[in-house]
Design a protein around this motif. Sequence first.
Motif, PDB file in Angstrom:
ATOM      1  N   LEU A 222       6.473  92.932  13.679  1.00  0.00           N
ATOM      2  CA  LEU A 222       6.356  93.583  14.912  1.00  0.00           C
ATOM      3  C   LEU A 222       5.485  94.955  14.607  1.00  0.00           C
ATOM      4  CD1 LEU A 222      10.037  92.709  15.650  1.00  0.00           C
ATOM      5  CD2 LEU A 222       7.725  92.297  16.814  1.00  0.00           C
ATOM      6  N   ILE A 260       9.017  96.659  19.188  1.00  0.00           N
ATOM      7  CA  ILE A 260      10.400  96.333  20.047  1.00  0.00           C
ATOM      8  C   ILE A 260      11.214  96.470  21.222  1.00  0.00           C
ATOM      9  CG2 ILE A 260      12.822  96.940  19.229  1.00  0.00           C
ATOM     10  CD1 ILE A 260      11.308  98.102  16.429  1.00  0.00           C
ATOM     11  N   ILE A 272      19.375  97.609  17.604  1.00  0.00           N
ATOM     12  CA  ILE A 272      18.917  97.432  16.257  1.00  0.00           C
ATOM     13  C   ILE A 272      19.368  97.690  15.172  1.00  0.00           C
ATOM     14  CG2 ILE A 272      15.948  97.851  15.667  1.00  0.00           C
ATOM     15  CD1 ILE A 272      15.423  98.361  18.684  1.00  0.00           C
ATOM     16  N   ILE A 274      18.843  97.797  10.935  1.00  0.00           N
ATOM     17  CA  ILE A 274      17.404  98.243  10.433  1.00  0.00           C
ATOM     18  C   ILE A 274      17.630  97.768   9.263  1.00  0.00           C
ATOM     19  CG2 ILE A 274      14.818  99.321   9.444  1.00  0.00           C
ATOM     20  CD1 ILE A 274      14.891 100.332  11.832  1.00  0.00           C
ATOM     21  N   LYS A 283      13.561 101.524   4.536  1.00  0.00           N
ATOM     22  CA  LYS A 283      13.913 100.866   5.792  1.00  0.00           C
ATOM     23  C   LYS A 283      14.218 102.460   6.928  1.00  0.00           C
ATOM     24  CE  LYS A 283      18.538 100.084   3.164  1.00  0.00           C
ATOM     25  NZ  LYS A 283      19.074 101.972   3.466  1.00  0.00           N
ATOM     26  N   SER A 403      19.976  92.718  17.271  1.00  0.00           N
ATOM     27  CA  SER A 403      19.121  91.813  16.654  1.00  0.00           C
ATOM     28  C   SER A 403      18.695  93.148  15.012  1.00  0.00           C
ATOM     29  CB  SER A 403      17.793  92.505  17.105  1.00  0.00           C
ATOM     30  OG  SER A 403      17.396  94.004  17.532  1.00  0.00           O
ATOM     31  N   LEU A 405      16.472  94.014  11.847  1.00  0.00           N
ATOM     32  CA  LEU A 405      13.981  94.409  12.029  1.00  0.00           C
ATOM     33  C   LEU A 405      14.585  94.331  10.089  1.00  0.00           C
ATOM     34  CD1 LEU A 405      12.082  94.709  13.120  1.00  0.00           C
ATOM     35  CD2 LEU A 405      12.232  96.939  13.096  1.00  0.00           C
ATOM     36  N   VAL A 436       8.872  94.108   9.510  1.00  0.00           N
ATOM     37  CA  VAL A 436       8.312  95.926   9.101  1.00  0.00           C
ATOM     38  C   VAL A 436       7.375  95.243   7.651  1.00  0.00           C
ATOM     39  CG1 VAL A 436       7.906  98.346   9.847  1.00  0.00           C
ATOM     40  CG2 VAL A 436       8.976  96.676  11.594  1.00  0.00           C
TER      41      VAL A 436
END
Length: 467
Positions: A222, A260, A272, A274, A283, A403, A405, A436
């Motif tokens: 992404l 996103i 989200i 991470i 991160k 979600s 990531l 990412v």
Amino acid sequence: MNKNEVVRLIGFNEFIYIIAKRKIIIIVITLISVLTAGYISFFMTSPVYQSQASVIVDKKGDSPSNENVQYDDVMMYQNLVKTYANIGSSDRIYAEASEKLNNSVPPDVIAKRVSVAPIEDTQMLTVSAQGESPKEALNLLKAVTNSFIEVSNSVYPAGDIRIVSDGKLPESPIKPNKRFNITVGFLIGIIFSIIIIFLLDYFDDKIKSIEDVKRNFSLPILGDIQMEEKIKGKQRELLIFKNSPESFVSQSYRILSTNIQSLGFDTNMKTILITSSSSSEGKSIIASNLALAIAEAGNKVLLLDCDLRMSSIHKKFNLSNQKGLSNLLIEKCKFEEVVQKYNNNLYILTSGEMCKNPSKNLSSIEMNRFLQEAKKLFDYIILDTPPVVSSSEAQILSKFVNSVLLVVASGQSEITKINRSIELLSHVKANVIGIVANKLKANKKDLKEYDNYHFKSIKDKKISISQ
């Protein structure tokens, strides 16, 4: 496919990719090999010159004319040539040749430098002599040839041996063959370097580029955050999106934000999480800059520091961490008492005071209830969590969010650990939406194109305003 579990069959495209990725190693090793071969050939190896003479062996007396006798003569000549070849390679020849040279060259050295060999299907022999100079080779040849004829006529008078062609002064050395040696050095360098790069590729488990991510994982990429060379050390820890909003890196965060948000159009993706496989992969930097990018687009965003062991969000935004998430969960503080407003669209909830059991607190009913209430107040909630492999918090919180990531860092993230992280998240049925790629080496071509476009855009704006 895990390299530690099975030996991979490498296809042509992957073969080319591995070579291209480490082409510098091939160039350096091949160059060293060629230079070494050249240095040895030109400076370390003494030249060797060779001179040759031809002699013919004949039978004394008349030759019969009938066919049978002629056949016998042919067989006799073959044996005669072999006999003289053995005489020419005898110690007596070497000793007498040494005497002719005033014993300047010992017989054992002559034996190594001289050869007498029959020429196939002829009555002739070739006498070759080698020396460290043209003159030495020719003198040695003459001494051996004369000794050969004298000794042969005295010990085996049945034949008649004569010189057909005298040796000449050689113009160039026969050894070393510089062109051949350099070619061999080149081939050895290529082969050796290819072996090395494939061994390095097999044992190197770290992500090096965006292509490595594509080849090893099926998750979509992404975002790819390329770090400019001028951004080094502690500057990487700063909020690039805030300090340099028009930079190439900031634009990368805008692209990540857009990707996103586009995924959330149909799925109502508001929370989200991470995380990364290991520590120091960036991160928290990704979470912070992404929060700024999403907020810039007009969304109301809550950035939540869920790393209750090694919190860092408050440092990046220069905020107080006296009260935060831990105080909300343990002391039952109200949200309004612990949240901090950063700008019109971005709110930040730091980690707060350290607690003894972060996993227990983050998996509590209070945490789940808080997230459900926060969804009603914010368009997006971004959770910065500890690494997946080193703690269970990311797994726990992934059950409360829409979600996940996953951040991977070039030159740092290990493929086996990333696969392990994906596996652990899949165990709790986490919705991992993508990867990412962080800390990538900046593509100079992309940077130049962006700078040119950005400069033109600013210039056009100035012209428009002045008009």
